[in-house]
Design a protein around this motif. Structure first.
Motif: not given
Ligand SMILES: [Fe+2]
Length: 156
Positions: A35, A38, A50, A54
């Motif tokens: 995260k 990300h 990106h 996830d």
């Protein structure tokens, strides 16, 4: 004293409990690392990296829940506290600030590699004591290895 009883002898339970707790810590930290990257990734490959990150977060969160609940089912209390994760994870921390896309991919290749090695050790350790736990670990490690392949392919 455990309020939940199980069929495993004490010695086996210790091995299995440690494997599950270690797996929980690694998966929680992997979800946090993915995260963080990300949110901070930048560069020409921003969008693909990106989104790919996830997918790792979703896998790690899903498997952390399965692992934690297997521990509970065996009467071992799972410990997913931030302080426990921080003090027992083997994943190297993510640097502060923006992360170039190529560095983001490298961070994930390294983090997944560390976690996969530790999961494989846990698969060995749980073979005799509890094949049901071992089965969970085998399944989730297969998923992690799929992510590992994809990030390695990204960096070729
Ligand atoms: Fe997002």
């Amino acid at each position: 004293m455990s309020v939940v009883k199980n069929a495993l002898p004490e010695a086996d339970l210790k091995v299995v409990g440690e494997a599950l707790q270690g797996a929980l810590v690694d998966l929680v930290d992997l979800s946090l690392v993915a995260k963080q990257v990300h949110w901070n990734v930048v560069g020409p490959r921003f969008r693909s990296v990106h989104l790919q990150l996830d997918e790792v977060v979703t896998s790690a969160r899903t498997h952390s829940d399965v692992v934690a609940e297997r521990a509970s089912a065996l009467g071992v209390t799972p410990d997913g506290r931030a302080s426990t994760v921080a003090s027992t994870t083997a994943i190297t921390g993510v640097p502060e600030g923006w992360i170039k896309d190529a560095d983001a991919v490298r961070i994930l290749v390294d983090a997944l590699g560390v976690v996969i090695n530790r999961m494989r050790e846990r698969i060995q350790a749980t073979d005799e004591p509890d094949p049901i736990t071992q089965d969970l670990l085998i399944g989730l490690t297969g998923d992690l290895e799929k992510h590992h392949w994809m990030f390695q392919a990204e960096s070729a």
